[in-house]
Each structure stands twice: as C-alpha cells, then as structure tokens.
Design a protein around this motif. Structure first.
Motif, short mmCIF file in Angstrom:
data_model
loop_
_atom_site.label_atom_id
_atom_site.label_comp_id
_atom_site.label_asym_id
_atom_site.label_seq_id
_atom_site.Cartn_x
_atom_site.Cartn_y
_atom_site.Cartn_z
N UNK A 138 0.69 -1.14 0.05
CA UNK A 138 -0.11 0.22 0.12
C UNK A 138 0.80 1.13 -0.11
N UNK A 139 2.14 1.31 0.85
CA UNK A 139 2.82 2.35 0.86
C UNK A 139 3.55 2.52 -0.62
N UNK A 140 4.12 1.48 -1.14
CA UNK A 140 4.51 1.48 -2.55
C UNK A 140 3.74 2.09 -3.55
N UNK A 141 2.21 1.57 -3.35
CA UNK A 141 1.23 2.22 -4.32
C UNK A 141 1.13 3.58 -4.17
N UNK A 142 0.96 3.97 -3.18
CA UNK A 142 0.80 5.19 -2.75
C UNK A 142 1.73 6.39 -3.02
N UNK A 143 2.92 5.70 -3.12
CA UNK A 143 4.33 6.68 -3.47
C UNK A 143 4.35 6.67 -4.97
N UNK A 144 4.07 5.72 -5.74
CA UNK A 144 4.24 5.50 -7.28
C UNK A 144 3.09 5.47 -8.06
N UNK A 145 1.92 5.34 -7.52
CA UNK A 145 0.77 5.09 -8.25
C UNK A 145 0.90 3.78 -9.11
N UNK A 146 0.56 3.97 -10.32
CA UNK A 146 0.21 2.95 -11.22
C UNK A 146 1.74 2.33 -11.81
N UNK A 147 2.64 3.43 -11.58
CA UNK A 147 4.25 3.10 -11.79
C UNK A 147 4.79 1.77 -11.09
N UNK A 251 12.55 -1.40 -1.08
CA UNK A 251 12.43 -2.02 -2.45
C UNK A 251 11.13 -1.21 -3.04
N UNK A 252 10.24 -1.21 -2.55
CA UNK A 252 8.96 -0.46 -3.04
C UNK A 252 9.04 0.72 -2.95
N UNK A 253 10.06 1.68 -2.30
CA UNK A 253 9.97 3.07 -2.16
C UNK A 253 11.05 3.47 -3.32
N UNK A 254 12.19 2.44 -3.37
CA UNK A 254 13.00 2.96 -4.55
C UNK A 254 12.96 2.08 -5.80
N UNK A 255 11.93 1.11 -6.01
CA UNK A 255 11.58 0.47 -7.08
C UNK A 255 12.83 -0.28 -7.70
N UNK A 256 13.47 -1.13 -6.87
CA UNK A 256 14.71 -1.92 -7.55
C UNK A 256 14.02 -2.96 -8.28
#
Length: 256
Positions: A138-147, A251-256
């Motif tokens: 959820x954190x990752x989706x809120x930070x990056x949206x559909x990306x 990983x979800x914040x930096x999108x590795x």
C-alpha cells in the motif's frame, strides 16, 4: 523393570506448541476464544510498553543497565532503518521498532519454562508477515501510483522475454511473505523442540538412577549451551525479521 512411561516429563516435544483455549468465546459463529497463544502475545505487548515506559520515566543522563539495554535495542533498530532506508526511513521508524520489539519479546518470553512461544506457530508469523506485506505494498502504491507495477519488469529486458521475466519477478515477489514467516517459525520451533528433547533425556537419566545420575552431566551441559544458543537465536531472528522488513520496504520505495 523400570517403566519409562511413568516419567511425566517425557511428553511429546511438540506438546509445548499446543494451543489451548482458556476462555471459550464464540461471536456470530466465529471462534474468538482467548488461548494461551493470545495471552502470551498480549503479555509480550504489555511488557514491551511497560519496559519502554519505565525507561522513559527513569531516564537518566548516565543510563543504568536496563536503560542501556533498551537504548541498545533502539540504536540497533535505528541503524537498520538508516542503513536500508536512509533518512526517508525515519518516517517509518515507529513501525519498524514496534515489529522488532514485539517479535523480540515473544521470542524471549518463550524461553521461560512453562511459557508459550507465540512465534513458534506459522499462523502467527504468516499473519504478521502478510499484514506487513500488504501494508508495504500500500505504501509503494501510494508513493508511485500505477508505476508501482513496473517493479515486476526490470529495465533493459528484451521484449521477447518480458512475459517470462514478469512471471518470475511476480512469483519471487509473492514468495517473500512466505520466506520471512517460515524462517522465524522454523527456527523457533526447531530450537524449542531440541531443548525439550535434551531436557527429557536428562530427566530420564536422573530418574533411572545409578551411574546415570553422574552421566547426566553430559546432556545437562549440552542443554545449558543450547539454552544460551537459543537466546542468541531469539535475538537474531527478531533482527533478521526486522532487517527483511526494511529491505522489502526499501524495494517498494526505490523500485529496485
């Protein structure tokens, strides 16, 4: 002839993991009974709050033993956050520290004789890991949206193998919730089972009597060594679970 079945201590080593309802409660057809597992989980949470409150209340410029120990746990968690998340991880520090504290107390309380090790049950470790996993996503989706879904497709992948890479990345991403929960559950269960077996062996030798009373010193020394090792494992598994949580969050914040 000596009857080995008369020894009460020789119960199954797995009997210590049995969940026993202490206060049966059923609500709308759901069994929400208060069990020994829930009692010790609540006790772990309360003990964590109590110790933290006690350290804050008795806070000194020159810390005592208990305050130094608490500060060591605090610094350990803070170092984990800084090393794996950087300064952006400070926002999530209370979340990470709570996870570390609860798992640590559950592990250590389980070392007390006749207590219950909450983290020795896959239902608890998987439920905790799944809740953390969902929250992180959820954190990752809120930070990056559909990306956020590009996490399943590394950069530079040739077009003709994209479906295969996405499938592999998706499976490996899902498996994380299983690996983090099974690691904690398996280590705590195997360690406590081994302790129970060795302790039962010592008790058997004492009960038989004769020369075995003197020979029992060998497994007794081994038992004491294993207790020390199991305490170390309890600390290490709390650290590893927290470390993996930080890595997955990064990983979800930096999108590795």
């Amino acid at each position: 002839m000596y009857n080995i079945n008369k020894i009460p201590f020789l119960a199954s080593p797995l009997e210590q993991f049995e969940i026993i309802p202490l206060l049966p409660i059923e609500l709308f057809g759901l069994n929400i009974s208060l069990t020994n597992a829930s009692i010790f989980l609540i006790f772990s949470v309360l003990l964590s709050f109590f110790w933290s409150s006690l350290v804050i209340y008795k806070n000194k410029l020159v810390p005592g033993n208990w305050q130094s120990l608490k500060e060591m746990f605090y610094d350990t968690t803070l170092t984990l956050v800084k090393d794996n998340l950087g300064t952006k991880g400070y926002h999530y520090f209370p979340f990470i520290y709570t996870i570390f504290s609860i798992i640590l107390y559950c592990n250590l309380i389980g070392m007390v004789p006749y207590s219950f090790t909450v983290t020795s049950h896959i239902a608890f470790t998987f439920g905790l890991a799944l809740a953390i996993y969902i929250g992180i996503n959820i954190i990752g989706f809120r930070a990056h949206g559909i990306k956020f879904f590009t996490i399943f497709l590394p950069k530079g992948v040739p077009l003709f193998i994209v479906p295969l890479v996405v499938a592999i990345e998706f499976v490996s991403y899902i498996v994380k919730v299983f690996t983090i929960s099974i690691r904690l559950f398996a280590n705590m269960t195997s360690g406590h089972t081994l302790l129970k077996i060795i302790a039962g062996f010592v008790w058997t030798m004492i009960s038989i009597g004769g020369i075995f009373v003197y020979l029992q010193i060998i497994p007794l020394v081994l038992l004491l060594a294993l207790v020390g090792l199991e305490i170390g494992i309890a600390l290490l598994q709390a650290y590893v679970f927290t470390l993996l949580t930080c890595i997955y969050l990064n990983d979800v914040l930096e999108m590795h």
